[in-house]
Design a protein around this motif. Structure first.
Motif, mmCIF file in Angstrom:
data_model
loop_
_atom_site.group_PDB
_atom_site.id
_atom_site.type_symbol
_atom_site.label_atom_id
_atom_site.label_comp_id
_atom_site.label_asym_id
_atom_site.label_seq_id
_atom_site.Cartn_x
_atom_site.Cartn_y
_atom_site.Cartn_z
ATOM 1 N N LEU A 45 0.830 -1.208 0.000
ATOM 2 C CA LEU A 45 0.000 0.000 0.000
ATOM 3 C C LEU A 45 0.867 1.262 0.000
ATOM 4 O O LEU A 45 0.613 2.208 -0.759
ATOM 5 N N ILE A 46 1.912 1.283 0.832
ATOM 6 C CA ILE A 46 2.811 2.440 0.880
ATOM 7 C C ILE A 46 3.509 2.621 -0.459
ATOM 8 O O ILE A 46 3.619 3.739 -0.985
ATOM 9 N N GLN A 47 3.970 1.523 -1.034
ATOM 10 C CA GLN A 47 4.639 1.582 -2.333
ATOM 11 C C GLN A 47 3.699 2.127 -3.408
ATOM 12 O O GLN A 47 4.087 2.986 -4.211
ATOM 13 N N THR A 48 2.459 1.661 -3.412
ATOM 14 C CA THR A 48 1.465 2.129 -4.384
ATOM 15 C C THR A 48 1.160 3.615 -4.182
ATOM 16 O O THR A 48 1.095 4.388 -5.147
ATOM 17 N N ASN A 49 0.977 4.018 -2.920
ATOM 18 C CA ASN A 49 0.706 5.428 -2.622
ATOM 19 C C ASN A 49 1.865 6.324 -3.065
ATOM 20 O O ASN A 49 1.650 7.400 -3.644
ATOM 21 N N LEU A 50 3.084 5.888 -2.781
ATOM 22 C CA LEU A 50 4.264 6.659 -3.179
ATOM 23 C C LEU A 50 4.326 6.839 -4.685
ATOM 24 O O LEU A 50 4.561 7.944 -5.189
ATOM 25 N N LEU A 51 4.105 5.755 -5.395
ATOM 26 C CA LEU A 51 4.173 5.803 -6.855
ATOM 27 C C LEU A 51 3.092 6.728 -7.421
ATOM 28 O O LEU A 51 3.348 7.521 -8.328
ATOM 29 N N ARG A 52 1.892 6.658 -6.842
ATOM 30 C CA ARG A 52 0.801 7.528 -7.292
ATOM 31 C C ARG A 52 1.134 8.996 -7.050
ATOM 32 O O ARG A 52 0.975 9.845 -7.945
ATOM 33 N N GLU A 53 1.609 9.315 -5.845
ATOM 34 C CA GLU A 53 1.910 10.701 -5.506
ATOM 35 C C GLU A 53 3.072 11.247 -6.341
ATOM 36 O O GLU A 53 3.014 12.377 -6.836
ATOM 37 N N LEU A 54 4.111 10.459 -6.504
ATOM 38 C CA LEU A 54 5.246 10.900 -7.321
ATOM 39 C C LEU A 54 4.822 11.100 -8.768
ATOM 40 O O LEU A 54 5.130 12.124 -9.382
ATOM 41 N N SER A 55 4.111 10.139 -9.329
ATOM 42 C CA SER A 55 3.689 10.229 -10.736
ATOM 43 C C SER A 55 2.797 11.441 -10.965
ATOM 44 O O SER A 55 2.922 12.138 -11.978
ATOM 45 N N SER A 56 1.901 11.708 -10.022
ATOM 46 C CA SER A 56 0.997 12.852 -10.148
ATOM 47 C C SER A 56 1.768 14.168 -10.157
ATOM 48 O O SER A 56 1.522 15.048 -10.992
ATOM 49 N N ARG A 57 2.722 14.310 -9.245
ATOM 50 C CA ARG A 57 3.462 15.568 -9.140
ATOM 51 C C ARG A 57 4.526 15.735 -10.220
ATOM 52 O O ARG A 57 4.970 16.849 -10.490
ATOM 53 N N LEU A 58 4.922 14.650 -10.838
ATOM 54 C CA LEU A 58 5.954 14.725 -11.885
ATOM 55 C C LEU A 58 5.368 14.698 -13.293
ATOM 56 O O LEU A 58 6.108 14.708 -14.268
ATOM 57 N N LYS A 59 4.045 14.709 -13.385
ATOM 58 C CA LYS A 59 3.364 14.542 -14.672
ATOM 59 C C LYS A 59 3.807 15.569 -15.708
ATOM 60 O O LYS A 59 3.981 15.241 -16.880
ATOM 61 N N ALA A 60 4.017 16.804 -15.302
ATOM 62 C CA ALA A 60 4.357 17.874 -16.247
ATOM 63 C C ALA A 60 5.873 18.066 -16.396
ATOM 64 O O ALA A 60 6.316 19.045 -16.983
ATOM 65 N N THR A 61 6.663 17.118 -15.878
ATOM 66 C CA THR A 61 8.123 17.238 -15.939
ATOM 67 C C THR A 61 8.699 16.145 -16.844
ATOM 68 O O THR A 61 7.961 15.323 -17.389
ATOM 69 N N ASP A 62 10.022 16.135 -16.952
ATOM 70 C CA ASP A 62 10.671 15.066 -17.721
ATOM 71 C C ASP A 62 11.112 13.918 -16.812
ATOM 72 O O ASP A 62 11.948 13.103 -17.188
ATOM 73 N N CYS A 63 10.533 13.848 -15.617
ATOM 74 C CA CYS A 63 10.867 12.795 -14.656
ATOM 75 C C CYS A 63 9.819 11.691 -14.692
ATOM 76 O O CYS A 63 8.634 11.950 -14.905
ATOM 77 N N VAL A 64 10.262 10.457 -14.454
ATOM 78 C CA VAL A 64 9.377 9.301 -14.455
ATOM 79 C C VAL A 64 9.638 8.482 -13.203
ATOM 80 O O VAL A 64 10.793 8.238 -12.846
ATOM 81 N N ALA A 65 8.560 8.070 -12.531
ATOM 82 C CA ALA A 65 8.672 7.197 -11.355
ATOM 83 C C ALA A 65 8.339 5.771 -11.766
ATOM 84 O O ALA A 65 7.345 5.529 -12.456
ATOM 85 N N TYR A 66 9.173 4.829 -11.339
ATOM 86 C CA TYR A 66 8.990 3.416 -11.679
ATOM 87 C C TYR A 66 8.751 2.601 -10.415
ATOM 88 O O TYR A 66 9.299 2.899 -9.352
ATOM 89 N N ASN A 67 7.979 1.515 -10.562
ATOM 90 C CA ASN A 67 7.751 0.620 -9.431
ATOM 91 C C ASN A 67 8.858 -0.426 -9.357
ATOM 92 O O ASN A 67 9.849 -0.378 -10.096
#
Length: 199
Positions: A45-67
């Motif tokens: 659950l923590i891993q999923t939440n982290l990935l969701r929050e990072l992906s949401s905040r990085l959406k408009a950048t050139d950064c990508v979050a991976y699981n």
């Protein structure tokens, strides 16, 4: 007198061939495989939440979050492992055309568990520090709402910051974003924390 026998060691190429066909994941270091343990409900659950929050905040950048499905290689030491979350900005460098082994993460995150905490804090962090692009390393508790944040300074030293409590936030300077702990730990049920084990 019996003589010690050398343990058969795999090459990196042999490891990658078998790992890409395997149903389970294993770390690889110095010719040896190390099975990866499964996670708990809270860990997932923590891993999923982290990935969701990072992906949401990085959406408009050139950064990508991976699981944790994306492997990371520490080129300086040869460790091949699966961080719980990794983030890369700009050009993404991979080991080969399979694009399943990242070489240049900027942020690495591990969710701590009883079986891996000492390793994540010790030898694994030693290896991650050898990745030149890695600017931040996060250790996330699953026992309480707490994140330890190690930040690489310009002189190469690492400093520690900590965010604790559901009302806290954590700033990731290398990504230019802020994460709220209440979102990272959303729906996580914490057991009461004991100062000492009961007798």
């Amino acid at each position: 007198m019996a003589l010690a026998q050398d343990v058969a060691r795999l090459s990196e190429a042999e490891y990658l061939r078998s790992e890409r066909l395997a149903d389970t994941r294993s770390e690889f270091f110095d010719g040896e495989l190390f099975a990866m343990a499964g996670g708990t409900r809270s860990h997932s659950l923590i891993q999923t939440n982290l990935l969701r929050e990072l992906s949401s905040r990085l959406k408009a950048t050139d950064c990508v979050a991976y699981n944790a499905d994306l492997r990371v290689k520490v080129e300086a030491t040869g460790l091949l492992t699966y961080p719980d979350v990794s983030v890369v900005c700009g050009e993404q460098r991979f080991l080969d055309e399979q694009e399943d082994t990242l070489l240049n993460p900027g942020v690495v995150v591990e969710v701590l568990s009883d079986s891996t905490e000492a390793y994540d804090r010790g030898k694994k962090f030693e290896n991650y520090r050898q990745i030149p692009t890695c600017r931040e390393y996060l250790l996330v508790s699953q026992k309480e709402p707490r994140i330890e944040q190690f930040i690489r300074q310009a002189n190469g030293e690492w400093t520690l910051k900590e965010a604790a409590g559901l009302s806290a936030e954590i700033k990731l300077p290398s990504l230019g974003i802020v994460l709220q702990l209440r979102e990272i730990f959303a729906k996580v049920q914490f057991a009461p924390v004991r100062l000492r084990p009961s007798t």
